[in-house]
Design an enzyme around this catalytic site. Structure first.
Site, mmCIF file in Angstrom:
data_model
loop_
_atom_site.group_PDB
_atom_site.id
_atom_site.type_symbol
_atom_site.label_atom_id
_atom_site.label_comp_id
_atom_site.label_asym_id
_atom_site.label_seq_id
_atom_site.Cartn_x
_atom_site.Cartn_y
_atom_site.Cartn_z
ATOM 1 N N HIS A 110 0.848 -1.207 0.000
ATOM 2 C CA HIS A 110 0.000 0.000 0.000
ATOM 3 C C HIS A 110 0.872 1.242 0.000
ATOM 4 O O HIS A 110 1.744 1.401 0.845
ATOM 5 C CB HIS A 110 -0.901 0.023 1.251
ATOM 6 C CG HIS A 110 -2.104 -0.858 1.122
ATOM 7 N ND1 HIS A 110 -3.237 -0.680 1.861
ATOM 8 C CD2 HIS A 110 -2.341 -1.925 0.313
ATOM 9 C CE1 HIS A 110 -4.142 -1.594 1.526
ATOM 10 N NE2 HIS A 110 -3.616 -2.375 0.594
ATOM 11 N N TYR A 238 -9.440 5.502 7.233
ATOM 12 C CA TYR A 238 -9.583 5.892 8.646
ATOM 13 C C TYR A 238 -10.626 7.010 8.682
ATOM 14 O O TYR A 238 -10.469 8.026 8.012
ATOM 15 C CB TYR A 238 -8.275 6.422 9.196
ATOM 16 C CG TYR A 238 -7.188 5.393 9.397
ATOM 17 C CD1 TYR A 238 -6.334 5.047 8.359
ATOM 18 C CD2 TYR A 238 -7.018 4.759 10.625
ATOM 19 C CE1 TYR A 238 -5.326 4.098 8.532
ATOM 20 C CE2 TYR A 238 -6.017 3.809 10.814
ATOM 21 C CZ TYR A 238 -5.184 3.489 9.766
ATOM 22 O OH TYR A 238 -4.194 2.555 9.947
ATOM 23 N N PRO A 330 -4.312 0.579 18.740
ATOM 24 C CA PRO A 330 -4.069 0.013 17.407
ATOM 25 C C PRO A 330 -4.184 1.029 16.265
ATOM 26 O O PRO A 330 -3.863 0.718 15.127
ATOM 27 C CB PRO A 330 -5.140 -1.055 17.272
ATOM 28 C CG PRO A 330 -6.211 -0.635 18.209
ATOM 29 C CD PRO A 330 -5.542 0.066 19.337
ATOM 30 N N LYS A 334 0.986 0.068 15.275
ATOM 31 C CA LYS A 334 2.388 0.072 15.716
ATOM 32 C C LYS A 334 2.735 -1.077 16.664
ATOM 33 O O LYS A 334 3.891 -1.218 17.053
ATOM 34 C CB LYS A 334 2.713 1.403 16.406
ATOM 35 C CG LYS A 334 2.734 2.581 15.454
ATOM 36 C CD LYS A 334 3.755 2.391 14.351
ATOM 37 C CE LYS A 334 3.601 3.414 13.240
ATOM 38 N NZ LYS A 334 4.272 2.986 12.010
ATOM 39 N N TYR A 422 3.903 6.699 9.938
ATOM 40 C CA TYR A 422 3.043 5.557 9.607
ATOM 41 C C TYR A 422 3.852 4.440 8.933
ATOM 42 O O TYR A 422 3.732 3.267 9.299
ATOM 43 C CB TYR A 422 1.900 5.987 8.689
ATOM 44 C CG TYR A 422 0.789 4.963 8.582
ATOM 45 C CD1 TYR A 422 0.872 3.905 7.673
ATOM 46 C CD2 TYR A 422 -0.332 5.027 9.411
ATOM 47 C CE1 TYR A 422 -0.132 2.950 7.593
ATOM 48 C CE2 TYR A 422 -1.349 4.069 9.329
ATOM 49 C CZ TYR A 422 -1.233 3.031 8.416
ATOM 50 O OH TYR A 422 -2.228 2.072 8.337
HETATM 51 C C1 PHB Z 1 -6.093 -4.247 10.754
HETATM 52 O O1 PHB Z 1 -6.070 -4.552 9.545
HETATM 53 O O2 PHB Z 1 -6.482 -5.044 11.644
HETATM 54 C C2 PHB Z 1 -5.601 -2.871 11.166
HETATM 55 C C3 PHB Z 1 -5.050 -2.040 10.208
HETATM 56 C C4 PHB Z 1 -4.620 -0.772 10.573
HETATM 57 C C5 PHB Z 1 -4.734 -0.358 11.883
HETATM 58 C C6 PHB Z 1 -5.287 -1.209 12.866
HETATM 59 C C7 PHB Z 1 -5.726 -2.476 12.503
HETATM 60 O O3 PHB Z 1 -4.321 0.891 12.227
#
Ligand code: PHB
Ligand code: APR
Length: 429
Positions: A110, A238, A330, A334, A422
């Site tokens: 990505h 997000y 989460p 990280k 990130y």
């Molecule tokens: C996930 O795919 O479970 C996931 C991806 C990004 C995040 C948190 C969880 O920031």
């Protein structure tokens, strides 16, 4: 001069006798209990999650012996559903460990992510700002690949261990005692790696008057589902919505992972699949909500959010790695990636100890690891503060949050800073 000569001779002789005895003792030690009740290794690793397995495999690539002691079964460990965004640092460590082929074949590279708020959506261009992508590949798959490569190398992993106690961690000859089905076992080692997660025994082995702990508990959780449906978007979304945070993620083209912010007293059974999908649609951008493919959930759970760090990450010959030492919300994905940088620092330190007789790495481990841990904690806290609605948020707080999102949307330097965090800050040498 004569005194010096005799001192050298006796010192040399005593060293040789010590080596001889140690070797003899180790040989004896390795054989004391025919049922394998007592073994000698170089590094005893508590915990067979991603941290412990990755460390064990990296040490193996340099001929450094380790034993992994895991409380659960392998299937139980692989049954955990965890985040799936890997920094390039972890991708590199998986390549170093010789278990990156499936990740490269099945993972998704990505180059960016979408962020939405109110009725706006913008993209953070990881590649454009940093030249670095992230790898989307389930943590469960990372752990599966690590188990496979350890088993192929006949790595020593003991499952269902109980009553683990770390002895003499602050001495020169640490050892670990434990039981398996009531059978007493012991591992004598040079070092102990505490990779046993937040609820393990390693952190608590460090005396309370030595440990300093820092914690922040967030006033909400994440309700997550896994569904055998195509992802709503080819990159993650997000979303900061007036109803709360939402995240659209994936595991592969046919397996999607979605989250919505929920209250701490909520329960998965309060949510039918239809109720979840309806709420998710309310929180993500309309054009994506309209094309969301829904289906039955194959996993549904709620995770609380917490920031936690314990210092130091070393006590004598005990070194903490991963969730044993720190937890992040989460939001920034990280957790696994910061465990990976701990493993990198500890692996290189132990390699230098055994290959170059240097203590420099092990002496610098805690300071080096914590320097990067706190940067990951900051980013995870910042991103969580930016994207979630807080119960005690005032109107002013909300205006500031929206202004922060407006600034991120419109400012290249702000987007570059976010992208650098990130995709993963560099591992300091
Ligand atoms: C996930 O795919 O479970 C996931 C991806 C990004 C995040 C948190 C969880 O920031
Ligand atoms: N003895 C032996 N094993 C133990 C003990 C114990 N006393 N206590 C816990 N364990 C095991 C757990 O069963 C688990 O398999 O240690 C392992 C710790 O693994 P994780 O909790 O996954 O922690 P870590 O390996 O540091 O991974 C960090 O992966 O699991 C995610 O959320 C975590 O993203 C983070 C990253």
């Amino acid at each position: 001069m004569v005194i010096n000569f005799w001192y050298q001779l006796t010192a040399d002789l005593s060293w040789r006798i010590a080596i001889g005895c140690t070797t003899f003792a180790v040989v004896l030690g390795a054989r004391i209990d025919k049922s394998g009740g007592q073994v000698k290794t170089q590094v005893a690793i508590i915990g067979g999650g991603p941290s412990g397995l990755l460390l064990s495999q990296l040490l193996h690539t340099r001929g450094i012996d380790s034993v992994v002691l895991e409380r659960k079964t392998k299937d139980y460990v692989l049954g955990r559903i965890r985040a799936g965004v890997l920094e390039q640092g972890l991708v590199g460590l998986m390549e170093q460990a010789g278990c990156a082929d499936r990740m490269h074949a099945e993972g998704f590279v990505h180059d960016g992510t979408l962020i939405s708020y109110q009725d706006q959506t913008f993209r953070i261009d990881f590649g454009g700002h940093t030249g670095t992508p992230v790898m989307v590949y389930g943590q469960t798959e990372v752990t599966r690949d690590l188990y496979q490569v350890r088993e192929a190398a006949n790595g020593k992993i003991e499952y269902n261990v109980e009553d683990v106690i770390i002895h003499n961690a602050d001495g020169d000859r640490p050892f670990v005692t434990y039981t398996v089905a009531g059978d007493a076992r012991r591992v004598d080692c040079d070092f102990v790696a505490g990779c046993d997660g937040f609820h393990g025994v390693s952190r608590k082995t460090i005396p309370q008057d030595v440990r300093r702990e820092y914690e922040k508990v967030y006033p909400f959780g994440w309700l997550g589902i896994l569904s055998e449906t195509p992802p709503v978007n080819h990159e993650l979304i997000y979303a900061n919505s007036p109803r709360g945070f939402a995240l659209c993620s994936m595991r592969n083209e046919k397996l999607s992972r979605y989250y919505i912010q929920c209250s701490l007293d909520d329960h998965p059974e309060n949510w039918t699949d239809d109720a979840f999908w309806a709420e998710l649609r309310r929180r993500i951008p309309k054009d994506h909500a309209d094309k969301l493919v829904t289906g039955p959930s194959i996993e549904k759970s709620i995770a609380p959010l917490r920031s936690f760090v314990t210092e130091p990450m070393r006590w004598g010959r005990l070194f903490l790695c991963g969730d044993a030492a720190h937890i992040v919300p989460p939001t920034g994905a990280k957790g696994l990636n910061t465990a990976a940088s701990d493993v990198h620092y500890l692996y290189t330190a132990l390699r230098d100890f055994y290959e170059n007789a240097s203590d420099a790495g092990i002496d610098a481990y805690s300071q080096k690891a914590l320097a990067r841990v706190w940067k990951a904690e900051r980013f995870s806290w910042w991103f969580s503060s930016l994207m979630h609605r807080y119960p005690d948020q005032s109107d002013f707080d909300l205006k500031i949050q929206i202004a922060e999102l407006e600034f991120l949307k419109s400012n290249t330097a702000a987007q570059k800073a976010m992208a650098e965090n990130y995709v993963g800050l560099p591992y300091e040498r």
